[in-house]
Enzyme design. Sequence first.
Site, PDB file in Angstrom:
ATOM      1  N   GLY A 133      -8.036   8.350  10.553  1.00  0.00           N
ATOM      2  CA  GLY A 133      -8.231   8.322  11.997  1.00  0.00           C
ATOM      3  C   GLY A 133      -9.332   9.229  12.508  1.00  0.00           C
ATOM      4  O   GLY A 133      -9.571   9.309  13.710  1.00  0.00           O
ATOM      5  N   ASN A 138      -9.307   0.877  10.400  1.00  0.00           N
ATOM      6  CA  ASN A 138      -8.325   0.658  11.453  1.00  0.00           C
ATOM      7  C   ASN A 138      -8.812   1.381  12.713  1.00  0.00           C
ATOM      8  O   ASN A 138      -9.248   0.760  13.665  1.00  0.00           O
ATOM      9  CB  ASN A 138      -6.959   1.196  10.987  1.00  0.00           C
ATOM     10  N   THR A 139      -8.834   2.712  12.647  1.00  0.00           N
ATOM     11  CA  THR A 139      -9.170   3.510  13.823  1.00  0.00           C
ATOM     12  C   THR A 139     -10.578   3.231  14.349  1.00  0.00           C
ATOM     13  O   THR A 139     -10.790   3.171  15.562  1.00  0.00           O
ATOM     14  CB  THR A 139      -9.053   5.006  13.465  1.00  0.00           C
ATOM     15  N   ALA A 196      -9.591   5.010   5.062  1.00  0.00           N
ATOM     16  CA  ALA A 196      -9.376   6.189   5.919  1.00  0.00           C
ATOM     17  C   ALA A 196     -10.651   6.967   6.144  1.00  0.00           C
ATOM     18  O   ALA A 196     -11.338   7.347   5.200  1.00  0.00           O
ATOM     19  CB  ALA A 196      -8.313   7.125   5.359  1.00  0.00           C
ATOM     20  N   GLY A 197     -10.937   7.185   7.413  1.00  0.00           N
ATOM     21  CA  GLY A 197     -12.027   8.075   7.797  1.00  0.00           C
ATOM     22  C   GLY A 197     -13.351   7.402   8.101  1.00  0.00           C
ATOM     23  O   GLY A 197     -14.223   8.018   8.707  1.00  0.00           O
ATOM     24  N   LYS A 213       0.866  -1.168   0.000  1.00  0.00           N
ATOM     25  CA  LYS A 213       0.000   0.000   0.000  1.00  0.00           C
ATOM     26  C   LYS A 213       0.906   1.222   0.000  1.00  0.00           C
ATOM     27  O   LYS A 213       1.632   1.464   0.967  1.00  0.00           O
ATOM     28  CB  LYS A 213      -0.898   0.008   1.250  1.00  0.00           C
TER      29      LYS A 213
END
Lengths: 254, 254, 254, 254
Positions: free
Chosen positions: B156, B204-205, B182-183, B95
Amino acid sequence: MTDQLVIGGHPFNSRFILGSGKFSLEIVKAVIENGGAEIVTLALRRANLGGEENILDYIPSNVTLLPNTSGARTAEEAVKIARLAREINCGNFVKVEVIRDSKYLFPDNYETIKATEILAKDGFVVLPYMYPDLNVARDLVSAGAAAVMPLAAPIGSNKGLSTRDFIEILVNEIAVPIIVDAGIGRPSQACEAMEMGVDAVMCNTAVATAKNIPLMARAFGQAIESGRNAYLAGLGRVLTEAEASSPLTGFLED
Amino acid sequence: MTDQLVIGGHPFNSRFILGSGKFSLEIVKAVIENGGAEIVTLALRRANLGGEENILDYIPSNVTLLPNTSGARTAEEAVKIARLAREINCGNFVKVEVIRDSKYLFPDNYETIKATEILAKDGFVVLPYMYPDLNVARDLVSAGAAAVMPLAAPIGSNKGLSTRDFIEILVNEIAVPIIVDAGIGRPSQACEAMEMGVDAVMCNTAVATAKNIPLMARAFGQAIESGRNAYLAGLGRVLTEAEASSPLTGFLED
Amino acid sequence: MTDQLVIGGHPFNSRFILGSGKFSLEIVKAVIENGGAEIVTLALRRANLGGEENILDYIPSNVTLLPNTSGARTAEEAVKIARLAREINCGNFVKVEVIRDSKYLFPDNYETIKATEILAKDGFVVLPYMYPDLNVARDLVSAGAAAVMPLAAPIGSNKGLSTRDFIEILVNEIAVPIIVDAGIGRPSQACEAMEMGVDAVMCNTAVATAKNIPLMARAFGQAIESGRNAYLAGLGRVLTEAEASSPLTGFLED
Amino acid sequence: MTDQLVIGGHPFNSRFILGSGKFSLEIVKAVIENGGAEIVTLALRRANLGGEENILDYIPSNVTLLPNTSGARTAEEAVKIARLAREINCGNFVKVEVIRDSKYLFPDNYETIKATEILAKDGFVVLPYMYPDLNVARDLVSAGAAAVMPLAAPIGSNKGLSTRDFIEILVNEIAVPIIVDAGIGRPSQACEAMEMGVDAVMCNTAVATAKNIPLMARAFGQAIESGRNAYLAGLGRVLTEAEASSPLTGFLED
């Protein structure tokens, strides 16, 4: 730990309530099983006795029936339909629908309160379909409602959570289960409602208008379970800026 | 019929890509299994050789590793990190992340194109993290990207699909898989992205900031599968007015 | 062509109704003039007779007073307050507010219908504050309401048009003026309501919580006029793709 | 206190930039005056010399012309058009548009950076049309842009502020004026952009597709001024619950 939905003392493992009003009888069973639904609503006309085909023959016996009072324009008519449903062995659960507006099919909150009071005293487990008004929800609980079923958007519209802010208030203020009913058009919207802490979601049109109906039922079942898990897991905070996900925030040599 | 995600010729049954950057090593395995993830990203620093604990010891062997180039500020640095990852047996998926902004952590689209071109020629399966710009997505495909990973919101942030309209355009115009990265903060947002036709979602977050991390991983896995099923099933139409769900539109005697 | 708002036979040139409940008396006049308001609501307690300062001394004489029944928990209390207001020369306009919920301050729609009926028969020009429920709006019109004032969001919240879809339905279905009241927090939200065809907007908190109160009043006055002009001018179509604005779509030599 | 927009050292009192690409020449003057615009963009083809009608004859002389490079597919073509415009007395302002995508008409950010650099060195006041990417905005400022013109949505779509979150980031991080350009479809959207702190808004299609074009121009002018005033006045806080607007929170006798 078991996480069950309890309505009027009856426990359920699924939080997906399926409306049966728009499917052909042939696929009802497959749709119910794909979605994992344990409660299925039905209109009395489809459960009639006599020569015609009867939807009751197509619904698995472990499913709880939730006959609705669709067609009622007053509390009195709703009460009459509910009693008829009980007589023909649909059980004692009833979804009270009193509608006097034919374009948006909005519930008449005050006739609904009256019908709820009569039917609760008469031993029914009453789930009223309502316009999401906090004062009315409180009155319904006082009248004996076992749960309340606020609308997300007009019936059959697939518009989604137009009443989001007001359903959130019901979640915070009302002690009986909150079941979002009407207007949910996509699994993501059902999931969002569950994340907010709603207890269950009912769908009919969103499933019935999909190209592949049983697969859409499965999608809704998964989304509702997902949203419940997310609620139980506790959603994380939201930030305006970024926060690195990876511990490697500087380059290797740093 | 099997519905598989194919990236660079490799088939996957799961469309949930899990970031490992924020979990303690003890729970990584449980999180991966709960979410049903088959691809897991990792930052090189967590996969270092030597005395310290190594995340690679905690990831099940049937999982495909997706090392990222986190920390790279230029194409050159990204290329260097990618090669290092391959040397320490992280495989040939990479990535590409090239970030020069430390507050919002936005990707530098043009350095990303450069790195993608070099690494694709070098035999890597390249998945570039990108700001969702149609022109750039086309350039990335020309440069050899096996998939593109447009951001939903700052890394995040848990803000959700801020770039919705532009990701929808990528879905319509770009031939390689689109992986929203992301997000994404809630399962319902992951589900919505999948309903739009996105091929996979990376988180992830959102998982790491939940109170119950493995349960939130399960919720995301279900939501992503739900959204995929909804996309395949074909979403129904949306109306402004109501449409009766029950066939009983008049009262019984009517 | 004059475009006037007519309520109970009285014409107004401004569509901005200003609440006076949260300003100091010293700036009331400047705020009214900056916003161009011709109707100002006031709570009876600020209009009391006797030794204390009286807000009526601060409101320009060409402004129509709209006393509210703030504090009423029942129809009976609302009627009592309305009559008291008329006695102390606040005129015969009245905004009926019946509130029994102290956390969200939601109107009690059914007590509101009752009070509206009594006061309309008693010669008042009645503007009921309501929860935006189509059935209730129809009942209010039948009860003699000169206009209806549906809420956008909880009073004082500045949350904006949370009830958007339902106010749009009122605009389409109800013949008396629709005045959005409560919850509007920004001029852009007031503008959007007017673009939808709402007849007027009432604000109080959004102006009172600004750092520069008279300037924010001016901003609301402009936004409301803008939204009205946009509604009259007829909004253009919305596309998913682009459409060139410039006639020069090819390069010069093409 | 004067609140002026300053671009490349030139002060303007209006923050409404009008595109002229879709109006008939007969109404250009009325539209400009209704909207109060002091800057008007135009495509070179409408400003051609020679026998045909020339839009320059219809634009009031106190208005600053902003010729665009519409039709350019590369930096080189954009530079060529800009110089041609200067030669035929359109002044030294230029809106750089480099577009290689014919369906969504998205700007090519990197060719735009190149053209900006060349033209800024050549003495132009350069306003580049851009895809709202923070890294690119920084590069444009470094290249000499006098302002940046990020898109709200695809040109001519009237979709509104699809890039809201990213334009907000530009407002916080970029020192030159931010002018939202393309996609704004309603005055309320222009107002919202201005409330966020954007310095100016450009519109063309939203005005041109209205039924009454000069009245819609007036509506946009008012909305933009309103949003600017709201920004200067300082927006109030947003609450989840209610807060009484009236001091009379208990009933009279309490």
